[in-house]
Design a protein around this motif. Structure first.
Motif, PDB file in Angstrom:
ATOM      1  N   SER A 126       0.813  -1.220   0.000  1.00 35.92           N
ATOM      2  CA  SER A 126       0.000   0.000   0.000  1.00 35.92           C
ATOM      3  C   SER A 126       0.847   1.272   0.000  1.00 35.92           C
ATOM      4  N   HIS A 127       2.154   1.155   0.198  1.00 36.17           N
ATOM      5  CA  HIS A 127       3.006   2.338   0.251  1.00 36.17           C
ATOM      6  C   HIS A 127       3.260   2.889  -1.148  1.00 36.17           C
ATOM      7  N   LYS A 128       3.504   4.186  -1.216  1.00 39.38           N
ATOM      8  CA  LYS A 128       3.860   4.817  -2.482  1.00 39.38           C
ATOM      9  C   LYS A 128       5.367   4.732  -2.699  1.00 39.38           C
ATOM     10  N   PHE A 129       5.759   4.894  -3.962  1.00 41.24           N
ATOM     11  CA  PHE A 129       7.173   4.777  -4.323  1.00 41.24           C
ATOM     12  C   PHE A 129       7.527   5.883  -5.306  1.00 41.24           C
ATOM     13  N   VAL A 130       8.596   6.627  -4.997  1.00 40.07           N
ATOM     14  CA  VAL A 130       9.145   7.625  -5.914  1.00 40.07           C
ATOM     15  C   VAL A 130      10.630   7.321  -6.065  1.00 40.07           C
ATOM     16  N   GLY A 131      11.026   6.902  -7.249  1.00 37.58           N
ATOM     17  CA  GLY A 131      12.424   6.573  -7.514  1.00 37.58           C
ATOM     18  C   GLY A 131      12.960   7.397  -8.666  1.00 37.58           C
ATOM     19  N   GLU A 132      14.246   7.679  -8.633  1.00 36.67           N
ATOM     20  CA  GLU A 132      14.825   8.559  -9.649  1.00 36.67           C
ATOM     21  C   GLU A 132      14.613   8.032 -11.059  1.00 36.67           C
ATOM     22  N   GLU A 133      14.912   6.769 -11.283  1.00 38.60           N
ATOM     23  CA  GLU A 133      14.894   6.274 -12.659  1.00 38.60           C
ATOM     24  C   GLU A 133      13.474   6.145 -13.196  1.00 38.60           C
ATOM     25  N   SER A 134      12.537   5.663 -12.378  1.00 35.35           N
ATOM     26  CA  SER A 134      11.156   5.570 -12.850  1.00 35.35           C
ATOM     27  C   SER A 134      10.557   6.962 -13.034  1.00 35.35           C
ATOM     28  N   TYR A 135      10.904   7.906 -12.163  1.00 32.54           N
ATOM     29  CA  TYR A 135      10.418   9.282 -12.299  1.00 32.54           C
ATOM     30  C   TYR A 135      10.982   9.922 -13.566  1.00 32.54           C
TER      31      TYR A 135
ATOM     32  N   PRO B  38       2.318   7.234   3.348  1.00 35.90           N
ATOM     33  CA  PRO B  38       3.614   6.567   3.531  1.00 35.90           C
ATOM     34  C   PRO B  38       4.288   6.351   2.180  1.00 35.90           C
ATOM     35  N   THR B  39       5.481   6.899   2.028  1.00 37.14           N
ATOM     36  CA  THR B  39       6.144   6.945   0.727  1.00 37.14           C
ATOM     37  C   THR B  39       7.620   6.619   0.866  1.00 37.14           C
ATOM     38  N   TRP B  40       8.122   5.849  -0.075  1.00 33.88           N
ATOM     39  CA  TRP B  40       9.552   5.568  -0.172  1.00 33.88           C
ATOM     40  C   TRP B  40      10.133   6.422  -1.291  1.00 33.88           C
ATOM     41  N   CYS B  41      11.203   7.133  -0.985  1.00 35.32           N
ATOM     42  CA  CYS B  41      11.855   8.021  -1.949  1.00 35.32           C
ATOM     43  C   CYS B  41      13.286   7.518  -2.133  1.00 35.32           C
ATOM     44  N   ILE B  42      13.618   7.103  -3.349  1.00 31.23           N
ATOM     45  CA  ILE B  42      14.811   6.287  -3.585  1.00 31.23           C
ATOM     46  C   ILE B  42      15.699   6.885  -4.669  1.00 31.23           C
ATOM     47  N   ASP B  43      16.988   6.913  -4.401  1.00 34.81           N
ATOM     48  CA  ASP B  43      17.984   7.089  -5.460  1.00 34.81           C
ATOM     49  C   ASP B  43      18.843   5.828  -5.453  1.00 34.81           C
TER      50      ASP B  43
ATOM     51  N   PHE C 245      31.927  18.229   6.930  1.00 39.36           N
ATOM     52  CA  PHE C 245      31.647  19.460   6.202  1.00 39.36           C
ATOM     53  C   PHE C 245      30.910  20.401   7.148  1.00 39.36           C
ATOM     54  N   ASP C 246      31.265  21.675   7.096  1.00 40.83           N
ATOM     55  CA  ASP C 246      30.555  22.669   7.893  1.00 40.83           C
ATOM     56  C   ASP C 246      29.342  23.218   7.151  1.00 40.83           C
ATOM     57  N   ILE C 247      29.483  23.372   5.835  1.00 42.08           N
ATOM     58  CA  ILE C 247      28.462  24.034   5.016  1.00 42.08           C
ATOM     59  C   ILE C 247      28.317  23.263   3.711  1.00 42.08           C
ATOM     60  N   TRP C 248      27.078  23.063   3.284  1.00 42.26           N
ATOM     61  CA  TRP C 248      26.822  22.538   1.939  1.00 42.26           C
ATOM     62  C   TRP C 248      25.805  23.445   1.273  1.00 42.26           C
ATOM     63  N   TRP C 249      26.138  23.923   0.075  1.00 41.52           N
ATOM     64  CA  TRP C 249      25.269  24.845  -0.674  1.00 41.52           C
ATOM     65  C   TRP C 249      25.079  24.287  -2.076  1.00 41.52           C
ATOM     66  N   GLU C 250      23.821  24.064  -2.475  1.00 42.36           N
ATOM     67  CA  GLU C 250      23.584  23.430  -3.762  1.00 42.36           C
ATOM     68  C   GLU C 250      22.152  23.681  -4.227  1.00 42.36           C
ATOM     69  N   ALA C 251      21.978  23.636  -5.532  1.00 48.86           N
ATOM     70  CA  ALA C 251      20.649  23.748  -6.137  1.00 48.86           C
ATOM     71  C   ALA C 251      20.606  22.861  -7.370  1.00 48.86           C
ATOM     72  N   GLY C 252      19.403  22.437  -7.724  1.00 46.10           N
ATOM     73  CA  GLY C 252      19.227  21.586  -8.888  1.00 46.10           C
ATOM     74  C   GLY C 252      19.035  20.124  -8.553  1.00 46.10           C
ATOM     75  N   CYS C 253      19.163  19.763  -7.275  1.00 48.03           N
ATOM     76  CA  CYS C 253      18.934  18.376  -6.861  1.00 48.03           C
ATOM     77  C   CYS C 253      17.433  18.082  -6.855  1.00 48.03           C
ATOM     78  N   TRP C 254      17.126  16.811  -6.655  1.00 45.59           N
ATOM     79  CA  TRP C 254      15.744  16.365  -6.550  1.00 45.59           C
ATOM     80  C   TRP C 254      15.548  15.698  -5.194  1.00 45.59           C
ATOM     81  N   GLU C 255      14.301  15.418  -4.869  1.00 45.89           N
ATOM     82  CA  GLU C 255      13.997  14.911  -3.528  1.00 45.89           C
ATOM     83  C   GLU C 255      14.694  13.588  -3.223  1.00 45.89           C
ATOM     84  N   TRP C 256      14.876  12.718  -4.218  1.00 49.11           N
ATOM     85  CA  TRP C 256      15.558  11.447  -3.957  1.00 49.11           C
ATOM     86  C   TRP C 256      17.047  11.653  -3.669  1.00 49.11           C
ATOM     87  N   ASP C 257      17.605  12.781  -4.124  1.00 49.23           N
ATOM     88  CA  ASP C 257      19.001  13.089  -3.830  1.00 49.23           C
ATOM     89  C   ASP C 257      19.210  13.479  -2.372  1.00 49.23           C
ATOM     90  N   VAL C 258      18.170  14.029  -1.736  1.00 51.26           N
ATOM     91  CA  VAL C 258      18.372  14.674  -0.437  1.00 51.26           C
ATOM     92  C   VAL C 258      17.529  14.105   0.697  1.00 51.26           C
TER      93      VAL C 258
END
Length: 375
Positions: A110-119, A133-138, A276-289
């Motif tokens: 019954s859980h949802k699935f969001v994966g990088e390759e299928s997305y 309830p969702t699984w988010c996968i890279d 790492f003290d600081i990480w600054w980034e843009a352009g990622c997707w939810e499965w990355d983070v």
């Protein structure tokens, strides 16, 4: 304030605290999105889900290990470009995601699935995470690294409830590093070392920050040579952070070092470690983070937006620090931090130190343009 019955102890208290923490996360989410509805954590066996996720991460990590070892023996190194020459997919990405998806749907149909390759195979780039309830996968974060056998690659598995990652698993097999986190239970390296690595005490943020900090960033996949485009804005921001103090019209940060791992997931994991003290980034997707944000939150870090918010103040002193939107594609992470003292008691709490560093980073970076439907 909610209090447990005095007769409760042991596992009952742990379970109570866990549900309370998840409820607080949900309330914060609902403040940002009034349409959010609450899924009851008590309806889920989080002990079972957590144990399942850990084993799933180990099994998927073993698949990456075997694929890398096949490369050592002269195996194929084929990849297919998606949007550009630095946005690629391999058969290993596909195989690991298929394995993870099958295991999840067999155990939790019954859980949802969001994966990088299928997305990525779809044409829409809408944000698909809901309250369910969702699984988010890279399956392989750092695919370019994998193709070059640079060991900074991993599998990232997150379980989300009410849109928030409450379980995060990261397996980097060639590094022999296995990260795990669960809301209310802390963040761990190899299931034995609690994060951050330095804990007695947790170091405060440097008072001169970003000076004396390790600054992590990524070049990203948007390499278009466009005047004042994302690539040029990133380069300008990197140089600002690296330049001597007072340089570049006062924007020089003189950081200790600039690092680029080629994996957003591991960038966040290394922030959780305190490396790492600081990480600054843009352009990622939810499965990355997603898994990395869970890990960093449990370690005591902070994740907010990469872009400086609009304000008339050059120091951003009047700006509240928002939580990063999981699908917002704009992230600024600060490592866990303890309080600092001046000899007469506490001068600054850990959170105050983190927020101070956020504002110092915002002073030195350019806003980046990444948008998507539904966010």
């Amino acid at each position: 304030m909610m209090y447990p019955p005095r007769s409760w102890s042991g596992r009952s208290l742990i379970r109570f605290n866990e549900i309370l923490l998840i409820s607080l996360q949900v309330l914060r989410t609902r403040e940002c999105n009034p349409r959010t509805t609450n899924m009851d954590a008590t309806d889920l066996d989080l002990d079972d889900i957590h144990a399942f996720a850990i084993q799933l991460g180990k099994d998927a990590g073993s698949m990456l290990q075997r694929a890398a070892e096949a490369r050592f023996a002269g195996g194929p190194n084929a990849s297919i470009e998606k949007d550009s020459a630095v946005d690629i997919v391999t058969q290993t990405d596909e195989d690991v995601e298929a394995f993870i998806k099958q295991e999840i749907f067999t155990r939790y149909p019954s859980h949802k699935f969001v994966g990088e390759e299928s997305y990525s195979k779809g044409s829409s780039k809408e944000y698909l995470i809901t309250d369910e309830p969702t699984w988010c996968i890279d399956p392989l974060d750092g695919t370019v690294n994998f193709t070059h056998l640079f060991p900074m690659f991993c599998v990232s598995i997150a379980f989300l409830l009410n849109g928030q990652p409450i379980i995060g698993i990261i397996s980097a097999p060639l590094l022999h590093q296995f990260f795990s986190a669960r809301a209310g239970h802390g963040a761990w390296l190899n299931q034995t070392q609690r994060l951050p690595l330095v804990r007695d005490p947790v170091p405060p943020m440097p008072k001169e920050a970003p000076n004396r900090c390790i600054f992590s960033c990524e070049w990203g996949k948007d390499r278009r040579d466009v005047q004042d485009g994302n690539l040029q804005r990133k380069v300008e921001s990197f140089v600002n952070m690296a330049t001597e103090l007072g340089g570049r019209d006062g924007k020089g940060g003189m950081v200790h070092g600039v690092r680029s791992l080629g994996s957003a997931t591991l960038d966040l994991a290394y922030c959780a470690m305190g490396a790492f003290d600081i990480w600054w980034e843009a352009g990622c997707w939810e499965w990355d983070v997603a898994a990395g944000i869970c890990l960093l939150n449990e370690a005591g870090g902070l994740v907010t937006t990469a872009n400086p918010p609009p304000t008339s103040s050059s120091t951003y002193a009047d700006v509240a620090i928002p939580e990063a939107h999981l699908g917002g594609r704009l992230y600024l992470a600060i490592r866990p931090a303890g309080p600092s003292t001046d000899g007469e008691g506490e001068r600054e709490s850990g959170r105050q130190g983190q927020e101070r560093v956020v504002r110092e980073v915002w002073r030195r970076v350019r806003g980046l343009e990444y948008s998507r439907p539904g966010v």
